[in-house]
Write a protein that holds these residues in place. Structure first.
Motif, PDB file in Angstrom:
ATOM      1  N   VAL A  85       0.274  -1.159   0.176  1.00 50.02           N
ATOM      2  CA  VAL A  85      -0.033  -0.296   0.239  1.00 50.02           C
ATOM      3  C   VAL A  85       0.803   1.255   0.223  1.00 50.02           C
ATOM      4  O   VAL A  85       0.418   2.136  -0.710  1.00 50.02           O
ATOM      5  N   PHE A  86       1.839   1.016   1.106  1.00 51.53           N
ATOM      6  CA  PHE A  86       3.033   2.416   0.317  1.00 51.53           C
ATOM      7  C   PHE A  86       3.330   2.373  -0.486  1.00 51.53           C
ATOM      8  O   PHE A  86       3.830   3.267  -1.196  1.00 51.53           O
ATOM      9  N   ALA A  87       4.237   1.693  -1.206  1.00 48.50           N
ATOM     10  CA  ALA A  87       4.321   1.331  -2.176  1.00 48.50           C
ATOM     11  C   ALA A  87       3.497   2.655  -3.564  1.00 48.50           C
ATOM     12  O   ALA A  87       4.154   3.333  -4.326  1.00 48.50           O
ATOM     13  N   VAL A  88       1.698   1.801  -3.698  1.00 49.55           N
ATOM     14  CA  VAL A  88       1.406   2.730  -4.200  1.00 49.55           C
ATOM     15  C   VAL A  88       1.178   4.125  -3.631  1.00 49.55           C
ATOM     16  O   VAL A  88       1.436   5.040  -4.963  1.00 49.55           O
ATOM     17  N   ALA A  89       1.104   4.527  -2.696  1.00 45.60           N
ATOM     18  CA  ALA A  89       0.390   5.558  -2.359  1.00 45.60           C
ATOM     19  C   ALA A  89       2.030   6.226  -2.860  1.00 45.60           C
ATOM     20  O   ALA A  89       1.882   8.341  -2.887  1.00 45.60           O
ATOM     21  N   SER A  90       3.081   6.065  -2.599  1.00 44.15           N
ATOM     22  CA  SER A  90       4.019   6.672  -3.127  1.00 44.15           C
ATOM     23  C   SER A  90       3.930   7.589  -4.058  1.00 44.15           C
ATOM     24  O   SER A  90       4.630   8.002  -5.335  1.00 44.15           O
ATOM     25  N   ALA A  94       4.026  11.082  -5.881  1.00 43.46           N
ATOM     26  CA  ALA A  94       4.622  11.557  -7.507  1.00 43.46           C
ATOM     27  C   ALA A  94       4.282  12.073  -8.255  1.00 43.46           C
ATOM     28  O   ALA A  94       4.529  12.689  -9.016  1.00 43.46           O
ATOM     29  N   SER A  95       2.668  11.967  -8.629  1.00 46.47           N
ATOM     30  CA  SER A  95       1.923  12.123  -9.411  1.00 46.47           C
ATOM     31  C   SER A  95       1.105  13.042  -9.890  1.00 46.47           C
ATOM     32  O   SER A  95       0.048  13.178 -10.375  1.00 46.47           O
ATOM     33  N   PHE A 105      -3.207  11.086  -1.290  1.00 45.25           N
ATOM     34  CA  PHE A 105      -2.199  10.046  -1.058  1.00 45.25           C
ATOM     35  C   PHE A 105      -1.234  10.291   0.329  1.00 45.25           C
ATOM     36  O   PHE A 105      -0.631   9.230   0.464  1.00 45.25           O
ATOM     37  N   ARG A 106      -0.777  11.862   0.442  1.00 45.47           N
ATOM     38  CA  ARG A 106      -0.417  10.744   1.928  1.00 45.47           C
ATOM     39  C   ARG A 106      -0.915  10.742   2.967  1.00 45.47           C
ATOM     40  O   ARG A 106       0.055  10.182   4.304  1.00 45.47           O
ATOM     41  N   LEU A 170      11.968   8.144  -5.577  1.00 43.90           N
ATOM     42  CA  LEU A 170      12.670   7.684  -4.819  1.00 43.90           C
ATOM     43  C   LEU A 170      12.058   6.829  -3.029  1.00 43.90           C
ATOM     44  O   LEU A 170      12.489   5.822  -3.369  1.00 43.90           O
ATOM     45  N   LEU A 171      11.344   6.856  -2.301  1.00 52.48           N
ATOM     46  CA  LEU A 171       9.392   6.316  -1.452  1.00 52.48           C
ATOM     47  C   LEU A 171      10.199   5.403  -2.149  1.00 52.48           C
ATOM     48  O   LEU A 171       9.984   4.207  -1.734  1.00 52.48           O
TER      49      LEU A 171
END
Length: 411
Positions: A85-90, A94-95, A105-106, A170-171
């Motif tokens: 989930v964190f990867a999708v949110a990061s 960025a988008s 998204f935060r 990067l995150l």
């Protein structure tokens, strides 16, 4: 236990520290990018500041559930899902092309970022007890302390050479690599026969038991207010660094390196002292540093304007004391209710993060107009933390005068 390959104590500490690093990476890397975000998304300074508040509030609320989920479905499974989930949110951060989407998204990042920190503590206590648990917890803190030091410096470099969006990319990359490492090596520390039912009735009874405990509030409050004294400066870093110390966005290391140096060396000292003195004595020494450093900070800035070295040096001694207090106090909290350590870890983390959200959203903006007011705020946090600790000690003595308490053996 799980299909993960066997891992050493040092390897487990490194993996759990890498999971805990998601929190500071999510906050500290993008602090130098606030002006850039404001300009790109055509937002006000307050709207950008609220992206931090949104993250902290969602982080705090969800930390109440990470532990309960891990008590029911296993530690490893919860961490793997949270990382995805964190990867999708990061990637979403960025988008975005508006500040409102960034808020959204935060919030999603905040919902998932705390799983590693909360569940990691439960994993340590599942596998170890007493001094070995304190040593491993302090080792995790030592490794974890790298993140707050390099995160703002890395963020400043990225903003100088690229866009703030690269910070979130990067995150995203870090999280993907971490998910793979956890899938391969993170053990499942909670066997099926020790898991608790995920039912509304059980959760209600468990949470009520924790939050009705005066000792929980006093011990968890000690950790929360000690951290709040540091997080006040983290939240106020853009004003402290650029307005008061007149440094650039790539010079946040002047604040964060001393802070992290104190965390690292304090954790190292706690690691060496584990088992050699009581938790009570170690915490008392820690509070000497906490209160002494914050009091010096107040006195100096009452008589003098901000001066780079003198204004950041107290942060080193404050965080040194904070790291002496944290391991023993954390284990005492977790051992209040041994059968639901995941839920206790969630509740303890939630108190830290909820107070952090208040600090970031209300206290820091009210105090960051002056270094003296920041110093006074930090001193107040240290005094409140010490008061809660010693009140808890007195309450504990009154309890154990009548009945032996299970968590006394940690001392």
């Amino acid at each position: 236990m799980s299909s993960a390959t066997k891992i050493s104590n040092a390897g487990l500490a490194t993996l759990l520290a890498a999971l805990a690093m998601l929190g500071p990476f999510s906050i500290d890397t993008y602090l130098p990018a606030f002006p850039n975000i404001q300009q790109t998304l055509h937002a006000s300074a307050l709207e950008v500041q609220q992206t931090l508040t949104a993250y902290m509030l969602s982080f705090a609320v969800m930390t109440l559930w990470h532990g309960a989920l891990s008590d029911a479905f296993g530690r490893r499974n919860v961490i793997l899902v949270a990382l995805a989930v964190f990867a999708v949110a990061s990637f979403g951060c960025a988008s975005v092309h508006s500040i409102h989407y960034l808020w959204g998204f935060r919030i999603l990042q905040g919902v998932s970022a705390g799983a590693g920190m909360v569940v990691g503590r439960a994993i340590i206590r599942d596998l170890y007890a007493g001094a070995p648990a304190e040593r491993l917890l302090s080792l995790v803190t030592m490794i974890f302390s790298i993140a707050p030091a390099i995160a703002p410096i890395l963020g400043g470099w990225v903003v100088s050479f690229s866009s703030w969006r690269a910070i979130f990319l990067l995150l995203f990359g870090y999280t993907v690599i971490l998910w793979w490492a956890c899938y391969k090596h993170l053990p499942e520390s909670l066997p099926m026969d020790k898991r608790q039912p995920f039912s509304a009735e059980f959760l209600w009874v468990s949470y009520k038991k924790v939050f009705k405990s005066p000792l929980f509030h006093l011990k968890a409050g000690t950790i929360a207010f000690n951290f709040a004294g540091l997080f006040l400066y983290v939240s106020a870093a853009p004003a402290f660094i650029t307005q008061h110390l007149h440094l650039g966005p790539d010079q946040f290391g002047w604040q964060f390196v001393p802070s992290v140096g104190g965390i690292f060396l304090g954790a190292l000292a706690a690691n060496r002292l584990a088992g050699k003195m009581t938790v009570w004595k170690q915490v008392s020494i820690g509070f000497c540093f906490l209160i002494g450093a914050s009091l010096f900070n107040v006195v100096f800035h009452y008589f003098s304007p901000p001066i780079l070295l003198w204004s950041v040096t107290p942060l080193f001694f404050y965080t040194f004391g904070m790291s002496l207090v944290a391991p023993g106090a954390t284990l005492l909290v977790l051992d209040l209710f041994p059968n639901i350590r995941g839920i206790v870890a969630s509740c303890q983390s939630a108190t830290v993060t909820m107070l952090g959200a208040v600090i970031a959203g209300m206290v820091a903006p009210a105090l960051d107009h002056s270094v003296l007011t920041l110093a006074l705020g930090q001193f107040a946090c240290a005094v409140i933390g010490a008061t809660m600790w010693y009140t808890g000690r007195a309450y504990w003595r009154a309890m154990t005068a009548q009945k032996q308490n299970a968590w006394e053996t940690v001392e």
